[in-house]
Design an enzyme around this catalytic site. Structure first.
Site, PDB file in Angstrom:
ATOM      1  N   GLU A 120     -17.610  -6.250  -0.290  1.00  0.00           N
ATOM      2  CA  GLU A 120     -18.026  -4.838  -0.138  1.00  0.00           C
ATOM      3  C   GLU A 120     -17.820  -3.997  -1.399  1.00  0.00           C
ATOM      4  O   GLU A 120     -17.342  -2.870  -1.325  1.00  0.00           O
ATOM      5  CB  GLU A 120     -17.273  -4.200   1.031  1.00  0.00           C
ATOM      6  CG  GLU A 120     -17.482  -4.936   2.345  1.00  0.00           C
ATOM      7  CD  GLU A 120     -16.785  -4.266   3.532  1.00  0.00           C
ATOM      8  OE1 GLU A 120     -16.010  -3.314   3.318  1.00  0.00           O
ATOM      9  OE2 GLU A 120     -17.033  -4.697   4.675  1.00  0.00           O
TER      10      GLU A 120
ATOM     11  N   GLU B  60     -20.216 -12.931   9.019  1.00  0.00           N
ATOM     12  CA  GLU B  60     -19.444 -12.177  10.022  1.00  0.00           C
ATOM     13  C   GLU B  60     -20.353 -11.685  11.140  1.00  0.00           C
ATOM     14  O   GLU B  60     -20.297 -10.529  11.553  1.00  0.00           O
ATOM     15  CB  GLU B  60     -18.757 -10.964   9.361  1.00  0.00           C
ATOM     16  CG  GLU B  60     -17.925 -11.310   8.150  1.00  0.00           C
ATOM     17  CD  GLU B  60     -17.246 -10.104   7.510  1.00  0.00           C
ATOM     18  OE1 GLU B  60     -17.206  -9.016   8.120  1.00  0.00           O
ATOM     19  OE2 GLU B  60     -16.751 -10.253   6.382  1.00  0.00           O
TER      20      GLU B  60
HETATM   21  C1  XIL Z   1     -11.862  -6.482  10.300  1.00  0.00           C
HETATM   22  C2  XIL Z   1     -10.985  -7.259  11.268  1.00  0.00           C
HETATM   23  O1  XIL Z   1     -11.798  -7.930  12.204  1.00  0.00           O
HETATM   24  C3  XIL Z   1     -10.030  -6.321  11.976  1.00  0.00           C
HETATM   25  O2  XIL Z   1      -9.107  -7.063  12.760  1.00  0.00           O
HETATM   26  C4  XIL Z   1      -9.281  -5.468  10.967  1.00  0.00           C
HETATM   27  O3  XIL Z   1      -8.502  -4.522  11.644  1.00  0.00           O
HETATM   28  C5  XIL Z   1     -10.244  -4.770  10.039  1.00  0.00           C
HETATM   29  O4  XIL Z   1     -11.093  -5.718   9.425  1.00  0.00           O
HETATM   30  N1  XIL Z   1     -15.923  -6.525   7.173  1.00  0.00           N
HETATM   31  C6  XIL Z   1     -15.035  -7.478   6.739  1.00  0.00           C
HETATM   32  C7  XIL Z   1     -13.942  -7.918   7.625  1.00  0.00           C
HETATM   33  O5  XIL Z   1     -15.247  -8.053   5.657  1.00  0.00           O
HETATM   34  O6  XIL Z   1     -12.796  -8.300   6.903  1.00  0.00           O
HETATM   35  C8  XIL Z   1     -13.566  -6.861   8.642  1.00  0.00           C
HETATM   36  O7  XIL Z   1     -12.626  -7.420   9.532  1.00  0.00           O
HETATM   37  C9  XIL Z   1     -14.806  -6.387   9.367  1.00  0.00           C
HETATM   38  C10 XIL Z   1     -15.784  -5.777   8.391  1.00  0.00           C
END
Ligand code: XIL
Length: 382
Positions: free
Chosen positions: A167, A273
């Protein structure tokens, strides 16, 4: 379920190695381990999920067994992020990541490291010195280097893929995201991270990972970065599309253009994701405390006790549409990972609004496969 020959059962049982019931259970588990999403898509791409410590601490739990049966790649949801891993400088908490990597190895899975450099979930000490003043550029780059050498080096040859930088591109399409990393070190921190990761494990696949991958401005910027890196020999091996989508967004035509754009640069895409938010969009209410506001709560969190069948059908259709697109680009797509395994553990229950009941994944709150799961397997049966 393939059968284990009766003779083998009785021989092993007679030899007293295992009881008959144990043998049957073992045969069942072996057979079940052969099926699942990972098997349905074995000729197309890896199928992964994100797991956290408690999922794999005890490999005999139904959730751990489900993960082993359905997926051939795992990513730690939080365990390797800088803040959770190293809350105090120089004292990494290895127990959780070690167990996760061992679980992956025990099940022959591809282990994905997430994530080396990200502006979020950073430890308190990262951007300041002992006097609490901002660190210098040199010191920040050194901290990045130390983290990457330590973490990637520890799991060299065992973590095959790294989300190196997460990101780092701006929401407003203007270039790099404003963050303490950028403000202190300049855009150089991104390429340094790739270079060091490559030195620490020359065989690892190094990804740049981000969301809103359909956005044309972000696509253009990313393609420019890839070309620049390739020209200058910065080791980037692929792009992660997070894939946090909804029932009605993003625009699939734009999404497809982004897949094509990365493919045209000769890099693989990893869907890193994936989840499908089914709740009403709540962009304007980020951080809102909906539990104290009845009207808002009813509107933004309408399916507290169960998903209506018509929405579940739309979820299935959406997952199928996504996987049809992924199959169309199977030469480009190396992996499709969901962000979590079952609805109850999804971050989407708390983002962008806290305390909702969301249904974004392929297994329900009781770990039962949802209709979307069968819908995906059926894509391959055609
Ligand atoms: C999220 C996790 O799922 C949560 O448990 C945590 O509180 C916050 O982060 N993009 C990403 C991930 O790259 O690392 C994030 O994961 C969701 C958004």
């Amino acid at each position: 379920m393939p059968r284990l020959g009766r003779r083998r059962f009785t021989t092993l049982a007679a030899a007293g190695v295992l009881g008959l019931a144990q043998l049957r259970a073992r045969a069942f588990h072996q057979a079940v381990a052969q099926t699942g999403l990972k098997d349905a898509f074995k000729d197309d791409f890896l199928i992964g999920t994100a797991v956290d410590g408690r999922t794999i601490d005890d490999p005999s739990t139904p959730l751990a067994q489900l993960v082993a049966r359905e997926f051939n790649a795992i990513t730690p949801t939080n365990l390797m992020k800088w803040g959770p891993l190293e809350p105090r400088e120089g004292e990494p908490q290895w127990a959780g990541p070690d167990r996760l990597v061992a679980f992956g190895a025990a099940h022959g899975m591809t282990v994905v490291g997430h994530t080396l450099v990200w502006h979020s979930q950073t430890p308190r000490w990262l951007f300041v010195d002992e006097q609490n003043a901002p660190v210098s550029k040199e010191r920040l780059l050194k901290r990045i280097e130390t983290r990457i050498r330590t973490l990637v080096g520890r799991y060299q040859g065992r973590v095959a893929i790294w989300d190196v930088v997460n990101e780092a591109i701006d929401e407003d399409e203007k270039g790099w995201r404003q963050s303490p990393f950028l403000n202190i070190a300049g855009p150089e921190y991104v390429e340094r991270a790739f270079q060091i990761a490559h030195e620490a494990d020359p065989k690892a696949t190094l990804l740049y990972n981000d969301y809103n991958e359909h956005n044309p401005g972000r696509r253009r910027f990313l393609v420019d970065v890839i070309r620049d890196y390739k020209r200058r020999g910065v080791p980037i091996h692929g792009v992660g599309f997070q894939g946090h989508v909804g029932l009605e967004y993003p625009d699939f035509a734009e999404y497809e253009k982004s897949l094509q754009a990365i493919a045209a640069e000769g890099l693989p895409v990893h869907i890193t994701e994936l989840d499908v938010d089914v709740l009403p969009r709540a962009s304007g209410y980020t951080g809102a405390e909906i539990s104290t506001n009845f009207e808002l709560s009813e509107r933004l969190n309408p399916w507290k006790t169960g998903l209506p069948p018509e929405i579940d059908a739309r979820l299935t259709a959406r997952y199928r549409q996504l996987f049809e697109l992924f199959l169309k680009y199977r030469q480009t797509i190396a992996r499709v990972s969901t962000w979590g395994t079952f609805d109850g553990e999804s971050w989407k229950n708390n983002f962008p609004v806290r305390g909702r009941t969301n249904y974004p994944l392929l297994f329900d709150r009781e770990l039962k496969p949802k209709a979307a799961h069968a819908g995906l397997i059926a894509l391959k049966a055609r």
